[in-house]
Design an enzyme around this catalytic site. Structure first.
Site, PDB file in Angstrom:
ATOM      1  N   SER A 142       0.850  -1.202   0.000  1.00 44.22           N
ATOM      2  CA  SER A 142       0.000   0.000   0.000  1.00 44.22           C
ATOM      3  C   SER A 142       0.880   1.245   0.000  1.00 44.22           C
ATOM      4  CB  SER A 142      -0.843  -0.004   1.282  1.00 44.22           C
ATOM      5  OG  SER A 142      -1.544   1.223   1.419  1.00 44.22           O
ATOM      6  N   TYR A 155      -2.572  -0.481  10.216  1.00 43.94           N
ATOM      7  CA  TYR A 155      -2.634  -0.867   8.793  1.00 43.94           C
ATOM      8  C   TYR A 155      -1.287  -0.569   8.134  1.00 43.94           C
ATOM      9  CZ  TYR A 155      -4.191  -1.085   3.928  1.00 43.94           C
ATOM     10  OH  TYR A 155      -4.318  -1.399   2.596  1.00 43.94           O
TER      11      TYR A 155
HETATM   12  O1  NJP Z   1     -10.318  -4.748  -0.855  1.00 44.04           O
HETATM   13  P1  NJP Z   1     -11.648  -5.624  -0.832  1.00 44.04           P
HETATM   14  P2  NJP Z   1      -9.207  -4.489  -1.985  1.00 44.04           P
HETATM   15  N1  NJP Z   1      -9.085 -15.071   3.864  1.00 44.04           N
HETATM   16  O2  NJP Z   1     -12.195  -5.457   0.536  1.00 44.04           O
HETATM   17  C1  NJP Z   1     -10.358 -11.064   1.028  1.00 44.04           C
HETATM   18  C2  NJP Z   1      -4.708  -3.529  -0.737  1.00 44.04           C
HETATM   19  N2  NJP Z   1      -4.943  -2.086  -0.914  1.00 44.04           N
HETATM   20  O3  NJP Z   1      -9.526  -5.177  -3.226  1.00 44.04           O
HETATM   21  O4  NJP Z   1     -12.791 -13.708   2.167  1.00 44.04           O
HETATM   22  C3  NJP Z   1      -9.186 -14.942   2.544  1.00 44.04           C
HETATM   23  O5  NJP Z   1     -12.549  -5.314  -1.979  1.00 44.04           O
HETATM   24  C4  NJP Z   1     -11.808 -10.738   0.766  1.00 44.04           C
HETATM   25  O6  NJP Z   1     -12.517 -11.952   0.467  1.00 44.04           O
HETATM   26  P3  NJP Z   1     -13.590 -12.674   1.457  1.00 44.04           P
HETATM   27  C5  NJP Z   1      -5.449  -4.097   0.446  1.00 44.04           C
HETATM   28  O7  NJP Z   1      -4.797  -3.849   1.664  1.00 44.04           O
HETATM   29  C6  NJP Z   1      -6.097  -1.621  -1.439  1.00 44.04           C
HETATM   30  O8  NJP Z   1      -8.977  -3.051  -2.024  1.00 44.04           O
HETATM   31  O9  NJP Z   1     -14.590 -13.263   0.496  1.00 44.04           O
HETATM   32  N3  NJP Z   1      -9.500 -13.801   1.933  1.00 44.04           N
HETATM   33  C7  NJP Z   1     -11.713  -9.891  -0.486  1.00 44.04           C
HETATM   34  O10 NJP Z   1     -11.715 -10.699  -1.631  1.00 44.04           O
HETATM   35  C8  NJP Z   1      -5.477  -5.559   0.095  1.00 44.04           C
HETATM   36  O11 NJP Z   1      -4.279  -6.191   0.470  1.00 44.04           O
HETATM   37  C9  NJP Z   1      -6.317  -0.245  -1.548  1.00 44.04           C
HETATM   38  O12 NJP Z   1     -14.170 -11.617   2.357  1.00 44.04           O
HETATM   39  C10 NJP Z   1      -9.775 -12.745   2.717  1.00 44.04           C
HETATM   40  C11 NJP Z   1     -10.345  -9.235  -0.349  1.00 44.04           C
HETATM   41  O13 NJP Z   1      -9.638  -9.892   0.708  1.00 44.04           O
HETATM   42  C12 NJP Z   1      -5.570  -5.552  -1.428  1.00 44.04           C
HETATM   43  O14 NJP Z   1      -5.221  -4.238  -1.842  1.00 44.04           O
HETATM   44  C13 NJP Z   1      -5.358   0.633  -1.145  1.00 44.04           C
HETATM   45  C14 NJP Z   1      -9.700 -12.808   4.104  1.00 44.04           C
HETATM   46  C15 NJP Z   1     -10.440  -7.761   0.014  1.00 44.04           C
HETATM   47  O15 NJP Z   1     -11.100  -7.103  -1.022  1.00 44.04           O
HETATM   48  C16 NJP Z   1      -6.951  -5.884  -1.961  1.00 44.04           C
HETATM   49  O16 NJP Z   1      -7.946  -5.157  -1.271  1.00 44.04           O
HETATM   50  C17 NJP Z   1      -4.201   0.145  -0.607  1.00 44.04           C
HETATM   51  C18 NJP Z   1      -9.340 -14.037   4.683  1.00 44.04           C
HETATM   52  N4  NJP Z   1      -9.254 -14.195   6.006  1.00 44.04           N
HETATM   53  C19 NJP Z   1      -3.992  -1.208  -0.502  1.00 44.04           C
HETATM   54  N5  NJP Z   1     -10.029 -11.583   4.607  1.00 44.04           N
HETATM   55  C20 NJP Z   1      -7.575   0.325  -2.071  1.00 44.04           C
HETATM   56  N6  NJP Z   1      -8.505  -0.476  -2.575  1.00 44.04           N
HETATM   57  O17 NJP Z   1      -7.753   1.564  -2.034  1.00 44.04           O
HETATM   58  C21 NJP Z   1     -10.288 -10.802   3.551  1.00 44.04           C
HETATM   59  O18 NJP Z   1      -3.304   1.041  -0.201  1.00 44.04           O
HETATM   60  N7  NJP Z   1     -10.131 -11.488   2.408  1.00 44.04           N
END
Ligand code: NJP
Length: 245
Positions: A142, A155
């Protein structure tokens, strides 16, 4: 794009946001994508859409906080396709808060998903990559892994950790394995929904109005994969032109 067709790419957190966009983009470029997340109904729908558009996608339920689940996910990819070319450690959470709110459970969840989840991914895929004499880790960090602001301390800590671990991994693994850090700025996704403080969530949603589409991160990931095997794109930062820190 070269070097993407037929690559086997496993993506954690593929059920929404950036992971979903990466899956769609890479599948459209000819990669075979292996989707993992807890919300399997979403993965089922996504895999069906990718297949309907002529791509190849399979999925398995995945909880990155469970080491066995991550190991099983990587084995599933290998069994299904015979090898694994890229592991995208993408799953992440961002329940922001001030430290004096003492949301210790949320700190622990961030550490479990954002740091330990990535480590479990490395533990599962590194032996596979070493045996194959090739592979590519792409770890989502990030802009908060580059600088710290109030409310973002834990974070940021997890994302600094992802960058440190990724850089150490890169230096250790030798010339056949690539390691790429992708550091997004504000990108459209469900990430801010994990903020439990209503006022802060509203504030973040206001701030995130300048967010760019998740497809912009997918294109950066595709670029890193498409480079020749001896070219390791070490880190990419992608943020909106309107975003300052
Ligand atoms: O977020 P979101 P992003 N086991 O909430 C999964 C980084 N990032 O796409 O399990 C397995 O739409 C969850 O799946 P589910 C951020 O830190 C982003 O933005 O079905 N999976 C969902 O598919 C992250 O590392 C921004 O709930 C688990 C996914 O994670 C990455 O980008 C800015 C889980 C999250 O999707 C993708 O995030 C930045 C588990 N225990 C960094 N817990 C930004 N979007 O602005 C959660 O600086 N997930």
């Amino acid at each position: 794009m070269p070097n993407i067709q037929d690559k086997i790419v496993a993506i954690t957190g593929a059920s929404s946001g950036i992971g979903e966009a990466i899956a769609r983009h890479l599948a459209a470029l000819g990669a075979k994508v292996v989707l993992g997340a807890r919300r399997t109904e979403r993965l089922d729908a996504l895999a069906a859409q990718i297949s309907a558009e002529g791509g190849e996608a399979v999925y398995q339920a995945l909880d990155v906080t469970d080491r066995d689940s991550v190991a099983s996910f990587v084995s599933f990819a290998q069994r299904r396709f015979g090898r694994l070319d890229v592991l995208l450690n993408n799953a992440g959470l961002m329940p922001l808060s001030r430290l004096d709110q003492l949301k210790v459970d949320e700190w622990e969840r961030m550490i479990d998903v954002n740091i330990k989840g990535v480590l479990y991914g490395i533990a599962a895929a590194l032996p596979v990559f070493l045996k194959q004499d090739g592979g590519h880790f792409i770890n989502l960090a990030s802009v908060a892994g580059h600088n710290v602001r109030p409310n973002v301390s834990v974070y940021s800590g997890t994302k600094f950790a992802v960058r440190a671990i990724s850089e150490g991994l890169r230096q250790e693994v030798g010339e056949k394995i690539r390691v790429t850090i992708v550091s997004p700025g504000a990108v459209e996704s469900e990430l801010a929904e994990t903020i439990s403080d209503d006022q802060l969530r509203n504030q973040m949603n206001e701030y995130r109005k300048m967010a760019i589409p998740a497809a912009s991160i997918a294109r950066a990931v595709a670029f890193a994969i498409s480079e020749p095997a001896e070219v390791d794109v070490n880190e990419i930062i992608v943020r909106p032109t309107a975003q300052l820190p």
